[in-house]
Write a protein that holds these residues in place. Structure first.
Motif, mmCIF file in Angstrom:
data_model
loop_
_atom_site.group_PDB
_atom_site.id
_atom_site.type_symbol
_atom_site.label_atom_id
_atom_site.label_comp_id
_atom_site.label_asym_id
_atom_site.label_seq_id
_atom_site.Cartn_x
_atom_site.Cartn_y
_atom_site.Cartn_z
ATOM 1 N N GLU A 144 0.817 -1.211 0.000
ATOM 2 C CA GLU A 144 0.000 0.000 0.000
ATOM 3 C C GLU A 144 0.850 1.260 0.000
ATOM 4 O OE1 GLU A 144 -3.753 -2.119 2.355
ATOM 5 O OE2 GLU A 144 -2.592 -0.531 3.320
ATOM 6 N N ALA A 145 2.064 1.156 0.545
ATOM 7 C CA ALA A 145 2.968 2.300 0.540
ATOM 8 C C ALA A 145 3.700 2.439 -0.794
ATOM 9 C CB ALA A 145 3.979 2.176 1.677
ATOM 10 N N GLY A 146 3.565 1.422 -1.670
ATOM 11 C CA GLY A 146 4.224 1.459 -2.968
ATOM 12 C C GLY A 146 5.723 1.274 -2.886
ATOM 13 N N GLU A 147 6.166 0.554 -1.864
ATOM 14 C CA GLU A 147 7.600 0.332 -1.656
ATOM 15 C C GLU A 147 7.945 -1.137 -1.866
ATOM 16 O OE1 GLU A 147 9.798 2.658 -1.061
ATOM 17 O OE2 GLU A 147 8.392 4.320 -0.815
ATOM 18 N N GLU A 148 9.163 -1.376 -2.336
ATOM 19 C CA GLU A 148 9.641 -2.741 -2.545
ATOM 20 C C GLU A 148 10.393 -3.220 -1.307
ATOM 21 O OE1 GLU A 148 9.179 -4.792 -5.077
ATOM 22 O OE2 GLU A 148 7.997 -3.383 -6.269
ATOM 23 N N ALA A 149 10.170 -4.474 -0.938
ATOM 24 C CA ALA A 149 10.886 -5.075 0.186
ATOM 25 C C ALA A 149 10.809 -6.588 0.066
ATOM 26 C CB ALA A 149 10.307 -4.622 1.520
ATOM 27 N N LEU A 162 4.357 2.486 8.038
ATOM 28 C CA LEU A 162 3.044 2.145 8.586
ATOM 29 C C LEU A 162 2.045 3.294 8.432
ATOM 30 C CD1 LEU A 162 1.318 0.083 10.069
ATOM 31 C CD2 LEU A 162 2.169 1.005 12.234
ATOM 32 N N GLY A 163 2.508 4.534 8.554
ATOM 33 C CA GLY A 163 1.622 5.691 8.459
ATOM 34 C C GLY A 163 0.964 5.834 7.100
ATOM 35 N N ARG A 164 1.517 5.200 6.068
ATOM 36 C CA ARG A 164 0.975 5.311 4.718
ATOM 37 C C ARG A 164 0.022 4.170 4.375
ATOM 38 N NH1 ARG A 164 6.355 5.886 1.305
ATOM 39 N NH2 ARG A 164 4.880 5.901 -0.439
ATOM 40 N N ALA A 165 -0.167 3.249 5.320
ATOM 41 C CA ALA A 165 -1.052 2.111 5.075
ATOM 42 C C ALA A 165 -2.510 2.510 5.246
ATOM 43 C CB ALA A 165 -0.708 0.969 6.024
ATOM 44 N N GLY A 262 -11.478 7.638 4.905
ATOM 45 C CA GLY A 262 -11.283 6.193 4.845
ATOM 46 C C GLY A 262 -10.009 5.879 4.075
ATOM 47 N N GLU A 263 -10.156 5.150 2.971
ATOM 48 C CA GLU A 263 -9.000 4.797 2.144
ATOM 49 C C GLU A 263 -8.878 5.711 0.932
ATOM 50 O OE1 GLU A 263 -9.565 0.719 1.175
ATOM 51 O OE2 GLU A 263 -9.571 0.045 3.252
ATOM 52 N N ASP A 264 -9.804 6.661 0.776
ATOM 53 C CA ASP A 264 -9.856 7.512 -0.410
ATOM 54 C C ASP A 264 -9.262 8.890 -0.139
ATOM 55 O OD1 ASP A 264 -11.194 5.413 -1.597
ATOM 56 O OD2 ASP A 264 -13.171 6.222 -1.105
ATOM 57 N N LEU A 265 -8.702 9.485 -1.193
ATOM 58 C CA LEU A 265 -8.177 10.841 -1.130
ATOM 59 C C LEU A 265 -8.980 11.733 -2.079
ATOM 60 C CD1 LEU A 265 -4.325 10.131 -1.226
ATOM 61 C CD2 LEU A 265 -5.703 10.724 0.766
ATOM 62 N N HIS A 266 -9.455 12.857 -1.545
ATOM 63 C CA HIS A 266 -10.205 13.825 -2.344
ATOM 64 C C HIS A 266 -9.367 15.093 -2.471
ATOM 65 C CE1 HIS A 266 -13.842 11.338 -1.920
ATOM 66 N NE2 HIS A 266 -13.380 11.111 -0.699
ATOM 67 N N VAL A 267 -9.148 15.532 -3.703
ATOM 68 C CA VAL A 267 -8.263 16.666 -3.974
ATOM 69 C C VAL A 267 -9.076 17.871 -4.431
ATOM 70 C CG1 VAL A 267 -6.301 17.504 -5.324
ATOM 71 C CG2 VAL A 267 -6.398 15.100 -4.618
ATOM 72 N N GLU A 268 -8.844 19.003 -3.778
ATOM 73 C CA GLU A 268 -9.457 20.269 -4.171
ATOM 74 C C GLU A 268 -8.334 21.257 -4.468
ATOM 75 O OE1 GLU A 268 -12.117 21.509 -1.121
ATOM 76 O OE2 GLU A 268 -13.355 19.698 -1.235
ATOM 77 N N LEU A 269 -8.303 21.748 -5.694
ATOM 78 C CA LEU A 269 -7.171 22.541 -6.181
ATOM 79 C C LEU A 269 -7.639 23.817 -6.858
ATOM 80 C CD1 LEU A 269 -4.072 22.732 -6.990
ATOM 81 C CD2 LEU A 269 -4.707 21.415 -9.028
ATOM 82 N N GLU A 270 -6.993 24.934 -6.518
ATOM 83 C CA GLU A 270 -7.230 26.205 -7.211
ATOM 84 C C GLU A 270 -5.883 26.739 -7.677
ATOM 85 O OE1 GLU A 270 -9.168 30.687 -6.582
ATOM 86 O OE2 GLU A 270 -9.268 29.188 -4.970
ATOM 87 N N ILE A 271 -5.743 26.938 -8.985
ATOM 88 C CA ILE A 271 -4.456 27.352 -9.549
ATOM 89 C C ILE A 271 -4.591 28.691 -10.270
ATOM 90 C CG2 ILE A 271 -3.617 24.992 -9.827
ATOM 91 C CD1 ILE A 271 -4.386 25.141 -12.785
ATOM 92 N N LYS A 292 -2.945 13.454 -14.400
ATOM 93 C CA LYS A 292 -1.766 13.179 -13.583
ATOM 94 C C LYS A 292 -2.139 12.953 -12.113
ATOM 95 C CE LYS A 292 1.500 15.806 -16.435
ATOM 96 N NZ LYS A 292 2.415 16.985 -16.493
ATOM 97 N N ILE A 293 -3.062 13.782 -11.599
ATOM 98 C CA ILE A 293 -3.414 13.693 -10.176
ATOM 99 C C ILE A 293 -4.212 12.425 -9.882
ATOM 100 C CG2 ILE A 293 -4.691 14.794 -8.302
ATOM 101 C CD1 ILE A 293 -4.069 17.488 -9.624
ATOM 102 N N ILE A 294 -5.161 12.102 -10.771
ATOM 103 C CA ILE A 294 -6.005 10.931 -10.537
ATOM 104 C C ILE A 294 -5.199 9.642 -10.619
ATOM 105 C CG2 ILE A 294 -6.762 10.275 -12.850
ATOM 106 C CD1 ILE A 294 -9.119 10.887 -9.871
ATOM 107 N N ALA A 295 -4.017 9.716 -11.246
ATOM 108 C CA ALA A 295 -3.153 8.528 -11.342
ATOM 109 C C ALA A 295 -2.416 8.250 -10.041
ATOM 110 C CB ALA A 295 -2.143 8.716 -12.478
ATOM 111 N N GLU A 296 -2.410 9.227 -9.115
ATOM 112 C CA GLU A 296 -1.746 9.020 -7.827
ATOM 113 C C GLU A 296 -2.524 8.009 -6.983
ATOM 114 O OE1 GLU A 296 1.164 10.252 -6.668
ATOM 115 O OE2 GLU A 296 1.483 11.151 -8.646
ATOM 116 N N LYS A 297 -1.813 7.212 -6.252
ATOM 117 C CA LYS A 297 -2.414 6.117 -5.477
ATOM 118 C C LYS A 297 -3.400 6.661 -4.442
ATOM 119 C CE LYS A 297 -1.026 1.934 -3.001
ATOM 120 N NZ LYS A 297 -1.513 1.001 -4.016
ATOM 121 N N GLY A 298 -4.627 6.150 -4.475
ATOM 122 C CA GLY A 298 -5.630 6.509 -3.485
ATOM 123 C C GLY A 298 -6.521 7.667 -3.865
ATOM 124 N N VAL A 299 -6.156 8.454 -4.882
ATOM 125 C CA VAL A 299 -6.967 9.612 -5.283
ATOM 126 C C VAL A 299 -8.197 9.130 -6.045
ATOM 127 C CG1 VAL A 299 -7.039 11.726 -6.651
ATOM 128 C CG2 VAL A 299 -4.967 11.137 -5.382
#
Length: 325
Positions: A144-149, A162-165, A262-271, A292-299
């Motif tokens: 879930e953290a997108g790390e290899e081990a 753990l904080g990214r799980a 929960g497990e979802d990320l909601h992005v609000e952006l003003e540029i 690009k943003i929607i491709a990020e994990k969890g968004v």
């Protein structure tokens, strides 16, 4: 009914595996306690019952949180997993209280229990299963953290990430970490009581196990209370901020909020963009950033608004001003 089964397939697999394993463990420990009357075994039985119930509810909550938004609930059900986890920790809290009380009574009135080999055998069997579940949770944390081990490195790196799980995975990780520690503590207490005759040590072990359970209750409660309220994900905000500011047509970021539900990320952006750009050009910028943003994990959803460039730098989180061409 078909929709329910479809949602259950999306439930947190670590929680389901942990629920099944802890149910088996709870039954084994409960039978051993009935035969031996060992207070450390009682503590471990209560612990495993609490874990099994907790993790089953977590699995259900994580599955139902994937339900698509409806007209009545347009923001979706992402926070449902946090609500379920808040309810689930109450079960662990009750079990922890009973465990501490039983340990206290045993210290005041220590009694000798039999079935030494049964206790050691069951506790050893349970410890192996709990370590297996813990290792699976550690691998899920890394995924879930997108790390290899690989191999033993999973054990050490999972603590760092753990904080990214996801909330459900984090709960399984913490519960089985405490369960494994409690199982080892119970084994040590049973051995000491059997060979030295210091019977109150089993009661002390029961109290320590109960206190560890309360630690899980406190940690999970705080994490999920923040999730229910809608916690900002500062790490993802910085990452998305860098991604947005790398776009050549973005002059500045007026505001950026990444809310974790929960497990979802909601992005609000003003540029800020060049006021001389056409609507078509602005629409191209929006489509480009959205992809690009929607491709990020969890968004799961992104809202983008525009404002004209005012010449004042607002967003300065690790961002260097773009070089003018």
């Amino acid at each position: 009914m078909g929709e329910l089964f479809h949602l259950l397939k999306k439930g947190n697999k670590s929680a389901m595996i942990a629920a099944i394993v802890n149910t088996i463990i709870a039954i084994a420990k409960g039978v051993a306690f009935m035969f031996t009357g060992n207070v450390a075994m009682f503590a471990e039985t209560m612990h495993s019952i609490g874990d099994a119930a907790n993790q089953f509810f977590v699995f259900i909550g994580s599955a139902l949180s994937k339900k698509a938004p409806t007209d009545r609930y347009p923001n979706g059900f992402g926070r449902l997993v946090n609500l379920v986890l808040l309810g689930a920790v109450l079960i662990v809290g009750i079990m922890a209280y009973e465990t501490i009380i039983e340990g206290y009574h045993h210290i005041l009135h220590p009694t000798e229990s039999g079935g030494f080999l049964i206790n050691i055998g069951v506790l050893g069997f349970a410890l192996i299963l709990e370590l297996f579940v813990l290792y699976k949770a550690m691998k899920e944390v890394m995924h879930e953290a997108g790390e290899e081990a690989l191999g033993l490195s999973v054990i050490f790196k999972s603590f760092a990430h753990l904080g990214r799980a996801k909330p459900a995975t984090k709960l399984v990780f913490m519960e089985d970490l405490v369960a494994s520690s409690g199982g080892l503590l119970a084994i040590i207490a049973v051995v000491i009581a059997h060979f030295t005759g210091i019977l109150w040590v089993e009661g002390a072990a029961s109290i320590l196990i109960g206190l560890m359970m309360f630690f899980v209750v406190g940690r999970v409660f705080l994490d999920n209370a923040a999730g229910v309220l809608g916690r900002a994900d500062e790490e993802m905000e910085e990452k998305i901020g860098l991604l947005v500011m790398a776009d050549p047509d973005v002059k500045d970021i007026q505001s950026l909020a990444v809310i974790k539900e929960g497990e979802d990320l909601h992005v609000e952006l003003e540029i800020e963009i060049d006021p001389n750009l056409t609507i078509a050009a602005a629409d191209d910028i929006k489509d480009r950033l959205l992809e690009k943003i929607i491709a990020e994990k969890g968004v799961t959803d992104v809202t983008i608004e525009f404002d004209e460039e005012d010449g004042v730098r607002t967003w300065n989180k690790n961002i260097e001003p773009k070089k003018e061409s």
